[in-house]
Design an enzyme around this catalytic site. Sequence first.
Site, PDB file in Angstrom:
ATOM      1  N   ASP A 198      44.907  16.724  89.911  1.00 44.43           N
ATOM      2  CA  ASP A 198      45.958  17.034  88.967  1.00 44.43           C
ATOM      3  C   ASP A 198      46.355  15.714  88.290  1.00 44.43           C
ATOM      4  O   ASP A 198      46.017  14.628  88.780  1.00 44.43           O
ATOM      5  CB  ASP A 198      47.138  17.643  89.722  1.00 44.43           C
ATOM      6  N   ASP A 200      49.806  15.101  86.194  1.00 48.39           N
ATOM      7  CA  ASP A 200      51.233  14.801  86.256  1.00 48.39           C
ATOM      8  C   ASP A 200      51.713  14.699  87.704  1.00 48.39           C
ATOM      9  O   ASP A 200      51.472  15.601  88.521  1.00 48.39           O
ATOM     10  CB  ASP A 200      52.036  15.885  85.539  1.00 48.39           C
TER      11      ASP A 200
END
Length: 411
Positions: A198, A200
Amino acid sequence: MAEHHPDSPGGPDGTEHVPTLLVKIFGKDRPGLTAGLFQTLASYAVDVVDLEQVVTRGRITLCALVTSPARGAGTEGELRATVHSWAESVGLQAEIISGIGDNPARGTGRSHVTVLGNPLTADVTAAIAARITGAGGNIDRIYRLAKYPVTAVEFDVSGVPTEELRTELAMEAAARAVDVAVVASGLQRRAPRLVVMDVDSTLIQDEVIELFAAHAGCEEEVAAVTAAAMRGELDFERSLHARVKLLAGLDESVVDKVRAEVRLTPGARTLIRTLKRLGCQVGVVSGGFTQVTDALRERLGLDFAAANALEIVDGKLTGRVTGEIVDRAGKARLLRRFAAEAGVPLSRTVAIGDGANDLDMLNAAGLGVAFNAKPLVREAAHTAVTVPFLDTVLYLLGITREEVEAADAQG
């Protein structure tokens, strides 16, 4: 342990019924001790069956399992006296134990258990060891992978299935607030992998949409919706559209400003650089935006990148996204797609994420790592890392800090 040809005499390991001696020396380390011990043993024509050496804070423990002296080369008593005399001459202590054969064969169900602590306390170590034993496992070896930025140790365990051991230790990890990873032993651990992260709050410290929102003057409103979505309280796609709508009218020049504001998570460069040196492929999947992930791909030399795309018309953000939405299910689909393109089976994939929309991806991967994640994600992932250093994931793959630093020095 030395392996012998299955047709050799005395059983599969060649030492099943052979008298052996366990020779142990310990004391202050200095160069030449290992050579000195084996030069002393060589005059008795012994064979080396097993060998292990550990040096801790300048103190050596050297264990050699050898066959009894060959006929005509001296007696066991003479060997004992010679070894003790040599050890005394170099300031060491010696212990010699007679027996038959080698160690018993390790049990099936072999796993690597990695424990991360900051610090790693004695009571946590005792609790982990007790859980392993209670599950029917045997600790065959323990060694340190890293001493900073966290203490990382690895237990080699046999005698209990990996999934069963993972379940047992997950409960202990949660109770003790410590990070524990359990992976199956075998050749596949050394094979090249695909690692997908991922973006963020995982690869970077920021939430990209909040960086955009700060320029639009709606940061607090967007942050509240983001937090609810990451906790799993709000459908991701609905929350995405609601947040992006607030960005309508922003000038596209904001994209460059946001790219400049992005801060990599500590250890991110080290993680990616080391994985690439090992022949692994690395990608990112994000509920954020291609306007940022494409730049990260180029900056970090990533192999794969996928995210949502902000629509820009006549130099302005329209408040809409275009193309396929990268949501919770989409991240898992992209992991599978990247694995197929990389030629890597899912069993050799690693997924890293922090939010509820990462859960499908974490569960689809061979190893899913919840990185400083929300409670819901920590409970559902294979393992969790709660320290703020992304390169600690390397320790879960059996890579030591010394190996990382040596590779950096050569690079």
